[in-house]
Design an enzyme around this catalytic site. Structure first.
Site, PDB file in Angstrom:
ATOM      1  N   ASN A  46      30.323  32.253  64.619  1.00  0.00           N
ATOM      2  CA  ASN A  46      31.130  32.464  65.900  1.00  0.00           C
ATOM      3  C   ASN A  46      32.610  33.222  65.446  1.00  0.00           C
ATOM      4  OD1 ASN A  46      31.277  29.574  65.247  1.00  0.00           O
ATOM      5  ND2 ASN A  46      32.545  29.316  67.023  1.00  0.00           N
ATOM      6  N   ASP A  47      33.619  32.539  65.980  1.00  0.00           N
ATOM      7  CA  ASP A  47      34.790  33.148  65.781  1.00  0.00           C
ATOM      8  C   ASP A  47      35.035  33.644  64.298  1.00  0.00           C
ATOM      9  OD1 ASP A  47      34.712  31.718  68.137  1.00  0.00           O
ATOM     10  OD2 ASP A  47      36.597  30.590  67.894  1.00  0.00           O
TER      11      ASP A  47
HETATM   12  C1  FRU Z   1      35.696  29.657  70.585  1.00  0.00           C
HETATM   13  C2  FRU Z   1      35.827  28.122  70.259  1.00  0.00           C
HETATM   14  C3  FRU Z   1      36.960  27.868  69.750  1.00  0.00           C
HETATM   15  C4  FRU Z   1      36.781  26.747  68.791  1.00  0.00           C
HETATM   16  C5  FRU Z   1      35.614  27.224  68.039  1.00  0.00           C
HETATM   17  C6  FRU Z   1      34.544  26.122  67.977  1.00  0.00           C
HETATM   18  O1  FRU Z   1      34.597  30.272  70.523  1.00  0.00           O
HETATM   19  O2  FRU Z   1      35.127  27.472  71.230  1.00  0.00           O
HETATM   20  O3  FRU Z   1      38.056  27.400  70.972  1.00  0.00           O
HETATM   21  O4  FRU Z   1      37.737  26.281  68.009  1.00  0.00           O
HETATM   22  O5  FRU Z   1      34.820  27.913  69.258  1.00  0.00           O
HETATM   23  O6  FRU Z   1      33.392  26.546  67.221  1.00  0.00           O
END
Ligand code: FRU
Length: 484
Positions: A46-47
């Site tokens: 993810n991020d």
């Molecule tokens: C965004 C998010 C962030 C968090 C992370 C958790 O995609 O929800 O706010 O830190 O992913 O995986």
């Protein structure tokens, strides 16, 4: 296999070698791997986190759940690069293995201090009643890649915030270090809070106040806020979850937006003369974009091409998510531009005139020129019947539309299968990057951007001009130096 809470939060050491091998084997069968984008070695990405410059190299981490395509117990995985195009995994990880990050190493940023890279991130902790405690914590990576966590909470949950308080971004403004953190107040409205490093000590943060960016207060949470500077101008990129579509319309489940200010006034936690809200990307995916100012002053950004709470066709092959290309942010005539860094041209392996092609490797760049007041439609990732990703350039009515309804396996259809943005009727250049299951479309070198995923069928690899007369160049792209 169902993704129960137990399975998502199983400790890393409790996954067996056989289970990990099965995931690897399933991943290897996927037809949707990318070649010149960053994707996870295992499971879900993810991020982007910790995007920075350290010890002469570009660093970025991806947030990862390595045991399949699910949002579970998250860690960070480090990549490094010498050109912002070719990235190599280094093996450095933040694992969720302490009482301050036991339920996930959530998003954050990085900054070099002396011989170390300081990582500033959210430790997600759940207590025995499954109540969440978000801690803003830190770690140091040395030049040999050894990571040491700082054993204290750097910013605790404020009393006026719910447990949604996360994603610290550290930045330097005129020699002083600041951080912003995204949160939700007790009225369930999103906010962004500004902190200052006392005596520039990254372990000592003092609250300045809520950032004044003309918050419309319709979002319930601001995820992943980033403040970067293009010259003097602050650009605030953030993800206002639940934003009222009357403020600004969007189609994706959660939007990634931005505002530009004339200047930044840190004493009063204020962006001065702040602009309207704008959609950062008009495509189907681009979220949690992370940006930072490089030592040479450039504002660089990278996005997650994926969205929370969405399932993807690749999930059944145990992988999900990629990053966008690294984009440089600039401002022209008051407008934000985003365009891949110049080194992306190094991927160009061959060059031909743009024309119909019944077969490609689905790894190419198109550079097209559209005449003023022209209308044209091209289809990419096309099968023999023309079922494909369609891009319609209507410069008469001033609209570009991307339609993925015929491009391979469908998903997230409840959020629509087309995306549009307005353009002028003037002559327009378009650069389109295709990488198997990723597309990135840059209009007028980044004035408007569409990014997204597609999951083409095996026979979808052609290019056809359906109408009009777009001219330009087809470049085959080769990643080359990839080692893992
Ligand atoms: C965004 C998010 C962030 C968090 C992370 C958790 O995609 O929800 O706010 O830190 O992913 O995986």
């Amino acid at each position: 296999m169902e993704w129960t809470t137990e399975r998502r939060y199983r400790r890393y050491e409790d996954w067996t070698q056989e289970e990990r091998k099965e995931i690897q084997e399933k991943m290897a069968q996927s037809p949707w791997h990318v070649s010149y984008h960053i994707e996870p070695k295992e499971g879900l990405l993810n991020d982007p986190n910790g995007f920075s410059y350290f010890d002469g190299k570009w660093i970025v981490f991806y947030q990862n759940f390595p045991f399949g395509a699910a949002h579970g117990l998250k860690s960070w995985v480090q990549l490094e690069s010498d050109d912002l195009v070719h990235f190599t995994e280094t093996g450095v990880k933040i694992l969720p293995d302490t009482p301050l990050d036991s339920h996930g190493a959530y998003s954050g940023s990085a900054m070099q201090f002396g011989d170390n890279l300081f990582l500033f991130y959210t430790g997600n902790v759940r207590d025995e009643n499954w109540i969440r405690h978000p801690y803003q914590i830190g770690a140091l990576v040395d030049k040999d890649g050894k990571i040491e966590k700082i054993d204290k909470i750097l910013i605790d949950q404020p009393t006026d915030a719910t447990d949604h308080f996360r994603d610290p971004q550290i930045f330097n403004f005129k020699g002083q270090y600041y951080a912003i953190v995204g949160g939700q107040d007790l009225e369930k409205k999103g906010f962004i809070r500004l902190y200052k490093a006392v005596d520039n000590d990254y372990t000592n943060w003092q609250e300045v106040g809520n950032l004044d960016f003309n918050n419309d207060r319709t979002a319930y949470m601001m995820e992943c806020p980033n403040l970067v500077f293009v010259g003097e101008q602050p650009v605030l990129l953030y993800c206002p979850q639940g934003l009222d579509k009357k403020v600004l319309d969007y189609d994706n489940i959660y939007p990634n937006m931005y505002k530009i200010g004339a200047s930044f006034d840190p004493e009063n936690a204020r962006m001065v003369d702040v602009s309207e809200l704008h959609n950062l990307d008009y495509g189907f995916e681009a979220y949690a974009t992370q940006a930072f100012n490089a030592p040479d002053g450039r504002a660089l950004a990278v996005s997650w091409l994926g969205l929370p709470d969405v399932s993807y066709p690749s999930d059944r092959f145990d992988h999900q998510g990629t990053f966008s290309l690294v984009k440089e942010l600039t401002i022209k005539d008051g407008k934000l531009y985003q365009y891949p860094v110049a080194a992306i041209k190094e991927l160009r392996a061959s060059k031909e005139e743009f024309s119909n092609r019944s077969e490609t490797k689905n790894t190419y760049e198109l550079e097209l020129n559209l005449e003023a007041n022209s209308q044209s439609e091209i289809v990419l990732l096309a099968d023999k019947d023309g079922k494909a990703l369609s891009i319609n350039f209507d410069l008469v009515n001033g609209q570009v539309t991307v339609d993925r309804s015929q491009a391979g396996e469908q998903y997230a259809q409840e959020f629509g299968t087309t995306r549009s943005c307005s353009v002028t009727n003037q002559a327009t250049t378009v650069n389109i990057f295709i990488d198997n299951s990723v597309f990135e479309i840059f209009i007028n070198k980044g004035e408007k951007v569409f990014s997204g995923r597609v999951f083409p069928h095996a026979d979808q690899n052609g290019i056809f001009i359906k109408s009009g007369n777009p001219t330009g160049t087809y470049y085959e792209l080769e990643y080359g130096r990839k080692t893992n």
